[in-house]
Scaffold this motif. Structure first.
Motif, short mmCIF file in Angstrom:
data_model
loop_
_atom_site.label_atom_id
_atom_site.label_comp_id
_atom_site.label_asym_id
_atom_site.label_seq_id
_atom_site.Cartn_x
_atom_site.Cartn_y
_atom_site.Cartn_z
N THR A 85 46.12 34.55 33.40
CA THR A 85 46.96 34.31 34.57
C THR A 85 47.20 35.62 35.34
N CYS A 99 49.37 33.06 40.49
CA CYS A 99 50.66 32.54 40.95
C CYS A 99 51.04 33.23 42.25
N ASP A 143 58.44 32.96 40.11
CA ASP A 143 57.56 33.85 39.34
C ASP A 143 57.97 35.31 39.48
N SER A 187 54.94 34.79 34.31
CA SER A 187 53.85 33.82 34.20
C SER A 187 52.67 34.35 33.42
N CYS A 234 52.23 29.09 36.21
CA CYS A 234 53.13 29.61 37.23
C CYS A 234 54.49 28.94 37.13
N LYS A 246 59.99 25.76 30.91
CA LYS A 246 58.85 26.32 30.15
C LYS A 246 59.15 26.41 28.67
#
Length: 929
Positions: free
Chosen positions: A474, A495, A504, A526, A531, A547
């Motif tokens: 990422t 992201c 983010d 992230s 994201c 998350k």
């Protein structure tokens, strides 16, 4: 900040080198603080000569916080005071504190209505306590604070007079003094000591992250799960627990005082206080509230063999066969992603052709299979197509404008959707199921996929991994897999990093980001995941908020699917966890390394996760990363035999490390496993109690001896329930073990002076590699056990045994829970199981064992054929035995008494039918002197 404290407190801090009236609250926890940056925030720059204790050089001025505007019963309306402002966002001018009690639990909730609250369905039940807690308030110089007090002692267990309350949209901070330094918990991190260290400032991150533990040195990075819970032992031996119900990225700083500073970047400060007053009651009260752990299948307590990197089915067969040929008890083979077709869930590759035939063969040996499943599903794959036909949901972008269309267009089934595509093990981009889908369609699809695959491969349990959720590369221009011959160069997920993306790139990113400093590969929330601007459940939840719940929600869906698909309770094991995860799954301590340091932290980690309500826990025995060695693996196998989840596992491209690799490790493992299998009825009974009552299985010694300060940081020893003490060998080259036995009656359960009384205190005992590690049984214990064989299934047919270790008064008690080992538990009120209570009393002239059946089940039971009694004072008259008043013909050929060891061993086939009566009494007299 330095609020007013007593002169004694001032001198105490001078003594440890701070010379201030209290701990400092960091005003610049981000990296690279300097005087200009600090003072631009209106904070104090105060360098210290000694930097070893982590004292922040930039700290808040006095007066940060709120004042009391009004009070209406148990609601306190606070207004931002005239003190320093929040550097990370506009302070809310008005917030509320609401207090309430839920039985014995005190809830203090700081925040605002309408803000995000985690969608976790806790039972919120309570357990009665002899203790009560109360909420008190005070104010001084435009600063409001509160305390939580134990009423019986008038002791403050939570004291926010430290100041520093900050409440803005994306930065919340609360600080408190603690009643003692004996604090345990917070996670998930690798802790090198059981007790937290308050001699210095340490910040621990809490954000679910695909991050292996580093146990080599002190490392405060966050790992796979989030557990904002701690237990504190007060100076008088009382204990209490504190749970902050928040699922956003968060951190806690432990500091001198003792004190702690808690920060989170979303939601409210929803705090629950559990009064204990014993450590065991704290855990029971906490688990009554969040949910008690699931009861694993009996076979799930057996030994497991696994590895990442089998070349194919033939190698699995070879290694399983080598362990079985060595006579090592083994119940479970585990298959990592090697078995999949290009790492896609619900598939099998050609090198594993015949896998189902082998599973059938293992079932014939009474063995089980646990395969791994990752949550992410390839976007050009039939299961993804079925998901769409089900109406299943995946984690999405909030708007179409955010979608990486260059990636999306590669996959017709994902094109023109808002599904967020990432990269993990499969060759092509993947989507992440939304297990918060309130329609239930995602959960129904997940169940269907597991059912379809179970029709091809009849697995018995499920291992879920990568569920932080993990994502490769990422925000990285050149992720690691670009250099891997086994993975295509899929375009990574990026992201939004412009100023408008406050999810983010929030004003404060927590220790989960700042720990990594300038390493840009890890410098985002992230990193290694999706994201945080994403959404779940049709946009009703922000991934920024949820998350940390992903592993929990996947575990809930996976456990239900396993129960539905197999019709049996089995076991699920999850990498990422959150409070209440123990209701649905166990946990392993992650991708550790083959080092002695990791062996030691795994001893502590298992105790912590029992504190968190996840007793089905263990480590990758012998180490996952790196190359293990004979001595380390031998000692780890010996220790791991006492963890409920007991699995040998290592990584790709490393040599095999199962116990059959080394003859010495095979011999030691066989000895350790036979001991474990012999005592499985006791271990299973502990899990039964954990599921019914919230008790711990592996527990810190201080749980049993909270008034003995020598137990407060005894991290490398632990208890099996209340009755068995384990002191594993955790140092290289050790042939003796230094340990501590609290002031009690103890008997040896290992090779050294087996069955004999061992004096309490600090002792050194021999621990050669050829014997069991030091194990002791506590006086007053009656321990059910069973003649062991090489699988749990076959052991269950063998006769029961009872070990009796009397206390000083010649008494012992114990309990056995027993069911069929696999039936689903819908409710313990209706579940089919037996419970037997054992009560032993002896004098110099006679003895009596009473067995009371307090719960009648229909499960067939073996008879109790062997009773072993330590410290029995004189020879029994074997002809005097009476069973419920009727004479018993004790086998004098197999029954013995040693006048030297004072051990009585009674062995007679079909001695006691445990279901013959609700109360069974076996009595006898001793030979007259």
């Amino acid at each position: 900040m330095k609020p007013k404290r007593s002169i004694f407190y001032f001198f105490a801090f001078c003594f440890i080198g701070l010379c201030e009236a209290g701990p400092r609250i960091n005003c610049y926890p981000e990296p690279s603080a300097n005087q200009n940056l600090c003072e631009s925030r209106g904070c104090i720059w105060g360098p210290t000569q000694d930097t070893s204790d982590g004292t922040p050089w930039c700290y808040f001025k006095d007066g940060v916080g709120y004042n009391l505007a009004s009070q209406n019963g148990s609601t306190y309306n606070l207004r931002k005071n005239n003190g320093p402002k929040n550097p990370w966002g506009e302070d809310f001018q008005n917030i509320q504190i609401r207090t309430s009690t839920i039985g014995s639990v005190l809830n203090v909730k700081i925040g605002l209505d309408g803000r995000y609250e985690p969608p976790v369905d806790f039972p919120r039940a309570t357990l009665a306590s002899s203790e009560t807690l109360s909420f008190t308030t005070a104010s001084s110089d435009d600063l409001f604070w509160f305390s939580v007090i134990r009423n019986s002692t008038n002791r403050k267990i939570f004291d926010t007079s430290l100041g520093g309350l900050i409440f803005s949209d994306q930065f919340l901070q609360l600080s408190t003094y603690l009643p003692s330094e004996n604090m345990y918990g917070w996670g998930e991190n690798a802790h090198q000591s059981l007790k937290h260290n308050f001699s210095r400032y340490l910040t621990w991150g809490m954000l679910a992250r695909d991050q292996p533990p580093n146990s080599l040195n002190l490392d405060t990075m966050n790992l796979y799960g989030v557990h904002p819970f701690y237990m504190c032992l007060e100076p008088d031996g009382n204990a209490h627990g504190v749970f902050i119900f928040n699922s956003n990225p968060q951190e806690v700083t432990t500091a001198p005082g003792p004190s702690l500073i808690y920060r989170t970047i979303g939601g409210n400060l929803d705090i629950y206080f559990f009064p204990g007053p014993t450590p065991a009651l704290v855990t029971q009260q906490y688990l009554e509230f969040i949910g008690k752990p699931f009861l694993p299948a009996y076979w799930a307590l057996g030994y497991q063999l696994s590895r990442y990197g089998y070349s194919g089915l033939d190698e699995m067969k070879q290694r399983v066969g080598a362990v079985r040929d060595a006579g090592i008890p083994l119940d479970i083979a585990v298959s990592d992603i090697d078995y999949m077709n290009r790492y896609k869930d619900f598939s099998t590759n050609d090198k594993w052709s015949g896998f189902e035939d082998y599973v059938n063969q293992m079932h014939g040996w009474n063995m089980k299979l646990i395969p791994i499943f990752d949550p992410a599903v390839e976007a050009d794959y039939l299961p993804f197509q079925r998901a769409q036909s089900f109406g299943a949901k995946f984690i999405e972008w909030e708007t179409y404008s955010q979608v990486q269309t260059d990636i999306q267009k590669l996959y017709p089934m994902a094109n023109k959707t808002k599904i967020m595509l990432g990269v993990v093990w499969p060759d092509n981009h993947v989507a992440f199921p939304d297990f918060l889908d309130s329609t239930g369609r995602t959960q129904a699809w997940w169940r269907t996929e597991l059912e379809l695959y179970h029709s091809k491969l009849t697995f018995d349990g499920i291992w879920i991994d990568m569920n932080e959720p993990a994502n490769f590369g990422t925000n990285e221009q050149h992720p690691w897999y670009f250099d891997s011959a086994d993975h295509p160069d899929d375009a990574p997920l990026f992201c939004p990093t412009n100023g408008s993306n406050r999810w983010d790139l929030p004003p404060y990113q927590t220790h989960a980001v700042y720990y990594y400093g300038g390493n840009q590969n890890n410098a985002y929330l992230s990193s290694k995941t999706l994201c945080l601007a994403g959404v779940q459940n049709n946009g009703s939840y922000r991934f920024y908020d949820t998350k940390n719940l992903y592993g929990l929600t996947e575990a809930i869906s996976t456990q239900q699917a396993l129960l539905d698909v197999t019709g049996k309770r089995g076991a699920v094991v999850s990498r990422s966890t959150f409070p209440s995860a123990g209701r649905y799954a166990g946990h392993w301590l992650g991708d550790n390394t083959a080092r002695w340091e990791d062996l030691r932290t795994s001893v502590i980690g298992a105790q912590e996760f029992n504190l968190f309500g996840i007793p089905y826990v263990g480590s990758d025995v012998c180490g996952f990363l790196g190359t293990s060695n004979e001595e380390l693996c031998l000692r780890w196998q010996q220790m791991g035999a006492f963890h409920s989840f007991f699995r040998n596992h290592n990584t790709l491209r490393e040599p095999a490390q199962d116990p059959a690799v080394w003859p010495s490790v095979a011999a030691a493992t066989k000895t350790a496993n036979l001991f474990r299998y012999q005592y499985l009825p006791y271990l299973f009974s502990l899990h039964f109690q954990a599921s019914q009552s919230g008790l711990t299985v592996v527990r810190p010694v201080l749980f049993e001896y909270p008034s003995d300060s020598a137990t407060f940081d005894l991290g490398y020893q632990f208890m099996w329930g209340s009755n068995i003490m384990v002191a594993p060998v955790v140092y290289q080259g050790a042939v003796t073990t230094n340990l501590y036995l609290p002031n009690d009656v103890w008997y040896s359960l290992f090779n050294y002076m087996y069955g004999s009384r061992i004096d309490p205190g600090y002792i050194t005992v021999p621990s050669p590699t050829t014997s069991r590690i030091p194990v002791f049984v506590r006086g007053g214990s009656a321990i059910p056990r069973q003649t062991p064989t090489t699988t749990t299934t076959m052991s269950r047919f063998n006769p029961f045994e009872l070990l009796i270790a009397p206390c000083q008064l010649g008494k012992a008690v114990g309990v056995l829970y027993w069911d069929d080992g696999q039936r689903i538990v819908d409710s313990f009120d209706t579940h089919d199981y037996h419970q037997f209570d054992f009560n032993f009393v002896s004098t110099s002239s006679d003895a009596q064992l009473t067995i009371t059946r307090t719960r009648k089940g229909s499960v067939t039971l073996p008879t109790l054929d062997i009773i072993e009694i330590f410290n029995y004072p004189s020879p029994p008259n074997f002809r005097s035995f009476l069973l419920n008043g009727k004479s018993v013909n004790v086998n004098v050929q197999s029954s013995t008494y040693s006048g030297i060891t004072k051990t009585l061993y009674i062995s007679t086939q079909f001695l006691i039918d445990l279901t013959s009566a609700d109360v069974i009494t076996l009595s006898w007299s001793n030979v007259a002197k």
